[in-house]
Design a protein around this motif. Structure first.
Motif, PDB file in Angstrom:
ATOM      1  N   PHE A  64      19.148  40.577  23.832  1.00 19.58           N
ATOM      2  CA  PHE A  64      18.718  40.587  22.345  1.00 19.58           C
ATOM      3  C   PHE A  64      19.263  40.853  21.274  1.00 19.58           C
ATOM      4  O   PHE A  64      19.495  40.282  20.144  1.00 19.58           O
ATOM      5  CB  PHE A  64      17.260  41.733  22.581  1.00 19.58           C
ATOM      6  CG  PHE A  64      16.504  41.996  21.139  1.00 19.58           C
ATOM      7  CD1 PHE A  64      15.374  41.366  20.701  1.00 19.58           C
ATOM      8  CD2 PHE A  64      17.395  42.115  20.505  1.00 19.58           C
ATOM      9  CE1 PHE A  64      14.942  41.135  19.817  1.00 19.58           C
ATOM     10  CE2 PHE A  64      16.511  42.666  18.778  1.00 19.58           C
ATOM     11  CZ  PHE A  64      15.073  41.695  18.875  1.00 19.58           C
ATOM     12  N   ALA A  65      20.636  41.563  21.308  1.00 18.22           N
ATOM     13  CA  ALA A  65      21.404  41.693  20.380  1.00 18.22           C
ATOM     14  C   ALA A  65      22.628  40.194  19.606  1.00 18.22           C
ATOM     15  O   ALA A  65      22.614  40.464  19.147  1.00 18.22           O
ATOM     16  CB  ALA A  65      22.854  43.028  21.463  1.00 18.22           C
ATOM     17  N   LYS A  66      22.715  39.546  20.959  1.00 16.61           N
ATOM     18  CA  LYS A  66      23.487  38.542  20.607  1.00 16.61           C
ATOM     19  C   LYS A  66      22.830  38.121  20.060  1.00 16.61           C
ATOM     20  O   LYS A  66      22.919  36.627  19.279  1.00 16.61           O
ATOM     21  CB  LYS A  66      23.370  38.223  21.893  1.00 16.61           C
ATOM     22  CG  LYS A  66      25.301  38.953  22.812  1.00 16.61           C
ATOM     23  CD  LYS A  66      25.239  38.058  24.100  1.00 16.61           C
ATOM     24  CE  LYS A  66      26.553  38.849  24.394  1.00 16.61           C
ATOM     25  NZ  LYS A  66      27.247  38.089  26.030  1.00 16.61           N
ATOM     26  N   LEU A  67      21.208  37.516  20.328  1.00 11.53           N
ATOM     27  CA  LEU A  67      20.585  36.448  19.778  1.00 11.53           C
ATOM     28  C   LEU A  67      19.093  37.052  18.536  1.00 11.53           C
ATOM     29  O   LEU A  67      19.247  35.934  17.182  1.00 11.53           O
ATOM     30  CB  LEU A  67      19.255  36.605  20.585  1.00 11.53           C
ATOM     31  CG  LEU A  67      19.570  35.781  21.946  1.00 11.53           C
ATOM     32  CD1 LEU A  67      18.202  35.690  23.257  1.00 11.53           C
ATOM     33  CD2 LEU A  67      19.788  34.484  21.886  1.00 11.53           C
ATOM     34  N   HIS A  68      19.710  37.990  17.904  1.00 12.17           N
ATOM     35  CA  HIS A  68      19.474  39.212  16.675  1.00 12.17           C
ATOM     36  C   HIS A  68      20.923  40.258  16.587  1.00 12.17           C
ATOM     37  O   HIS A  68      20.048  41.556  15.828  1.00 12.17           O
ATOM     38  CB  HIS A  68      17.887  39.630  16.889  1.00 12.17           C
ATOM     39  CG  HIS A  68      17.316  38.440  17.868  1.00 12.17           C
ATOM     40  ND1 HIS A  68      16.709  37.298  17.052  1.00 12.17           N
ATOM     41  CD2 HIS A  68      16.575  38.538  18.967  1.00 12.17           C
ATOM     42  CE1 HIS A  68      15.525  36.918  17.982  1.00 12.17           C
ATOM     43  NE2 HIS A  68      15.368  37.932  19.202  1.00 12.17           N
ATOM     44  N   PRO A  69      21.233  39.479  15.749  1.00 13.91           N
ATOM     45  CA  PRO A  69      22.187  40.518  15.380  1.00 13.91           C
ATOM     46  C   PRO A  69      21.756  41.191  14.135  1.00 13.91           C
ATOM     47  O   PRO A  69      22.097  41.891  13.932  1.00 13.91           O
ATOM     48  CB  PRO A  69      23.389  39.981  15.004  1.00 13.91           C
ATOM     49  CG  PRO A  69      23.153  38.747  14.927  1.00 13.91           C
ATOM     50  CD  PRO A  69      22.180  37.965  16.061  1.00 13.91           C
TER      51      PRO A  69
END
Length: 105
Positions: A64-69
């Motif tokens: 999730f962190a990689k997809l939605h920084p």
């Protein structure tokens, strides 16, 4: 390339041929490792676009962190703004809810 190697080995003395064969074997290993690492990177990049629902929570959070920084940066900024005491109070409320949701599987 293989023809050049064979020509180089054929025209070399016995000692030189042994050394050349070792050099060519090492180059082949290095090239194979480079290709394998490149393929692994490509697989990791492709898997970052998709989050497996059966994956552990930590892996889903990382994906999730990689997809939605931007969203992660906004939450981190809000956490810094709130301060540690308020975060502990919010954590005391949210953590039991999350644990209940996880055990409901």
């Amino acid at each position: 390339m293989a023809v050049q190697r064979e020509l180089a080995i054929d025209s070399a003395s016995d000692e030189q041929a042994v050394v050349l064969k070792r050099i060519y074997a090492q180059r082949d290993r290095i090239e194979a490792r480079r290709v394998a690492l490149s393929q692994a990177r490509a697989l990791r990049a492709r898997s970052a676009d998709h989050v497996d629902s059966d994956a552990p929570l930590l892996m889903r959070l990382i994906a999730f962190a990689k997809l939605h920084p931007v969203a992660v940066a906004a939450v981190a900024g809000a956490a810094l703004f709130a301060g540690p005491a308020r975060l502990m109070r919010i954590g005391g409320i949210v953590l039991p809810i999350v644990m209940k949701m996880r055990s409901g599987r």
